[in-house]
Design a protein around this motif. Structure first.
Motif, short mmCIF file in Angstrom:
data_model
loop_
_atom_site.label_atom_id
_atom_site.label_comp_id
_atom_site.label_asym_id
_atom_site.label_seq_id
_atom_site.Cartn_x
_atom_site.Cartn_y
_atom_site.Cartn_z
N SER A 83 0.83 -1.20 0.00
CA SER A 83 0.00 0.00 0.00
C SER A 83 0.87 1.26 0.00
O SER A 83 2.09 1.19 0.22
CB SER A 83 -0.89 0.00 1.25
N PRO A 84 0.26 2.44 -0.18
CA PRO A 84 1.02 3.69 -0.10
C PRO A 84 1.17 4.22 1.32
O PRO A 84 1.73 5.30 1.52
CB PRO A 84 0.17 4.65 -0.95
N GLU A 85 0.68 3.48 2.32
CA GLU A 85 0.72 3.96 3.70
C GLU A 85 1.68 3.12 4.54
O GLU A 85 1.88 1.92 4.28
CB GLU A 85 -0.69 3.88 4.31
N ARG A 86 2.28 3.72 5.53
CA ARG A 86 3.15 2.97 6.43
C ARG A 86 2.31 2.23 7.46
O ARG A 86 1.18 2.61 7.75
CB ARG A 86 4.16 3.89 7.10
N ARG A 87 2.89 1.16 8.01
CA ARG A 87 2.18 0.37 9.03
C ARG A 87 3.14 0.05 10.15
O ARG A 87 4.14 -0.64 9.95
CB ARG A 87 1.61 -0.91 8.42
N ARG A 88 2.85 0.55 11.36
CA ARG A 88 3.69 0.30 12.54
C ARG A 88 2.83 -0.35 13.62
O ARG A 88 1.69 0.06 13.85
CB ARG A 88 4.28 1.61 13.07
N ILE A 89 3.42 -1.33 14.28
CA ILE A 89 2.76 -1.95 15.44
C ILE A 89 3.77 -2.07 16.56
O ILE A 89 4.97 -2.26 16.34
CB ILE A 89 2.19 -3.35 15.11
N ALA A 90 3.29 -1.95 17.80
CA ALA A 90 4.10 -2.22 18.98
C ALA A 90 3.78 -3.63 19.46
O ALA A 90 2.61 -4.03 19.50
CB ALA A 90 3.79 -1.21 20.07
N THR A 91 4.79 -4.42 19.76
CA THR A 91 4.60 -5.78 20.23
C THR A 91 5.18 -5.93 21.63
O THR A 91 6.25 -5.40 21.94
CB THR A 91 5.24 -6.81 19.28
N LEU A 92 4.46 -6.67 22.47
CA LEU A 92 4.84 -6.89 23.85
C LEU A 92 4.68 -8.37 24.17
O LEU A 92 3.66 -8.97 23.83
CB LEU A 92 3.95 -6.07 24.79
N TRP A 93 5.67 -8.96 24.86
CA TRP A 93 5.58 -10.35 25.32
C TRP A 93 5.61 -10.36 26.84
O TRP A 93 6.53 -9.82 27.45
CB TRP A 93 6.77 -11.16 24.81
N PHE A 94 4.60 -11.01 27.44
CA PHE A 94 4.50 -11.08 28.89
C PHE A 94 4.61 -12.52 29.38
O PHE A 94 4.13 -13.45 28.73
CB PHE A 94 3.17 -10.49 29.36
N VAL A 95 5.23 -12.67 30.54
CA VAL A 95 5.22 -13.94 31.25
C VAL A 95 4.74 -13.67 32.68
O VAL A 95 4.93 -12.59 33.22
CB VAL A 95 6.60 -14.64 31.28
N GLY A 96 4.07 -14.68 33.26
CA GLY A 96 3.44 -14.49 34.54
C GLY A 96 4.39 -14.61 35.71
O GLY A 96 5.59 -14.89 35.58
N ALA A 97 3.83 -14.40 36.91
CA ALA A 97 4.59 -14.47 38.16
C ALA A 97 3.75 -15.15 39.20
O ALA A 97 2.51 -15.07 39.20
CB ALA A 97 4.99 -13.07 38.62
N GLY A 98 4.40 -15.85 40.12
CA GLY A 98 3.70 -16.51 41.22
C GLY A 98 3.50 -15.59 42.40
O GLY A 98 3.85 -14.40 42.37
N ASP A 99 2.93 -16.13 43.47
CA ASP A 99 2.70 -15.34 44.68
C ASP A 99 4.02 -14.98 45.35
O ASP A 99 4.99 -15.71 45.24
CB ASP A 99 1.84 -16.13 45.66
#
Length: 327
Positions: A311-327
């Motif tokens: 296309s004639p338009e730019r495309r940007r995305i932000a990506t985030l990866w998360f991992v959990g935590a215990g108590d």
């Protein structure tokens, strides 16, 4: 090993009770390219729980918290079956504008780069003609990816800790957040963002695609361990409109159930971008139309990729990866 059937039965009971697929077991890999028996137990239970009430599946929501019990269950069941869920207006337009400004500043810093390089904690990957990381840029300063922008940008650091982002990970996607689970007055999140990036697609065919892959294959050992123990979830936040016509983000629904295709994808990931092939089931391919501030959350083992931006338009995305935590 003898305890695994009992584990699968317990898992099935929990999924039937809560309508929520845990990411924990399905992050586990027993050897490359295989999935644990416990993971197959979750997948079988998910099939049973979702197929009994197809009317109660929701693929998207317009808020990040405050769902009623029916809506929450329907969103969780969709995530369990398909491995993804869309959240509209996850962040405000002001937040997106701040991400734009931060990206512009980083791109200006890289204006003369012809090779990928790291500068003060941020990795700049140039856009090559082939899409391969080691090849030279198609032109000076044309970038394909910026990794760890949060180390230099308050806007990206704020996105990685955004309450809406973490609420969806915990409440819809089953990522354990120790602080929230304890029910104390301290509402701070203890899940970790282990990867943050900006993926850039320049217009006119310069921004090449990303081949099918599973992010779980790229987790470092400590993050992999946390994912196996406490769950994981990844998010893509649109900074520009994202759709089929500009190389939009594409997911292959249900592929998180089928195990990690390590040898077929990770080892070949730095090859020429090609989103064809028969490694994954393409029958539930989905490219969401996202507006700036919209997001799609997906399982770390869900296969995904994208095409070239013609296309004639730019495309940007932000990506985030998360991992959990215990108590």
């Amino acid at each position: 090993v003898r305890h695994l059937p009992r584990m699968a039965a317990s898992v099935a009971a929990n999924v039937a009770r809560f309508g929520l697929s845990s990411t924990r077991a399905r992050c586990h890999r027993v050897g490359r390219g295989r999935i644990s028996r416990a993971a197959r137990g979750y997948a079988a239970a998910d099939e049973a729980s979702t197929h009994t009430d197809e009317a109660l599946l929701l693929s998207e929501t317009s808020r990040a918290e405050g769902w009623d019990e029916r809506e929450l269950g329907a969103l969780r069941r969709h995530y369990a079956r398909e491995g993804w869920v869309v959240v509209r207006r996850l962040v405000t337009r002001d937040a997106v504008d701040a991400l734009h400004a931060a990206t512009d500043a980083l791109e200006a810093e890289a204006a003369a780069f012809t090779r990928s390089r790291r500068e003060r904690g941020v990795y700049f990957e140039v856009q090559s003609a082939s899409g391969r990381k080691g090849d030279p840029a198609v032109a000076p300063g044309v970038l394909r990816k910026i990794t760890s922008p949060s180390k230099r940008s308050k806007a990206f650091a704020a996105l990685a800790t955004h309450a809406n982002v973490r609420a969806v990970c915990a409440q819809l996607c089953g990522v354990s957040d120790g602080a929230r689970r304890r029910g104390t007055a301290d509402r701070s999140s203890s899940m970790r963002c282990v990867v943050d990036q900006v993926n850039l697609k320049h217009p006119g065919g310069a921004g090449t695609g990303f081949p099918w892959h599973q992010d779980v294959s790229f987790l470092k050992p400590d993050a992999r361990e946390a994912c196996e123990a406490h769950g994981g979830c990844n998010a893509v936040v649109a900074m520009d409109p994202s759709h089929e016509g500009n190389g939009g983000f594409v997911v292959l629904g249900g592929t998180h159930r089928l195990g990690e295709k390590f040898s077929q994808t990770r080892d070949a990931y730095d090859g020429a971008a090609d989103v064809s092939g028969n490694v994954f089931d393409l029958s539930r391919r989905f490219c969401p139309r996202l507006e700036p501030g919209d997001a799609i959350f997906f399982h770390p083992a869900l296969a995904h990729g994208s095409g070239t931006n013609h296309s004639p338009e730019r495309r940007r995305i932000a990506t985030l990866w998360f991992v959990g935590a215990g108590d």
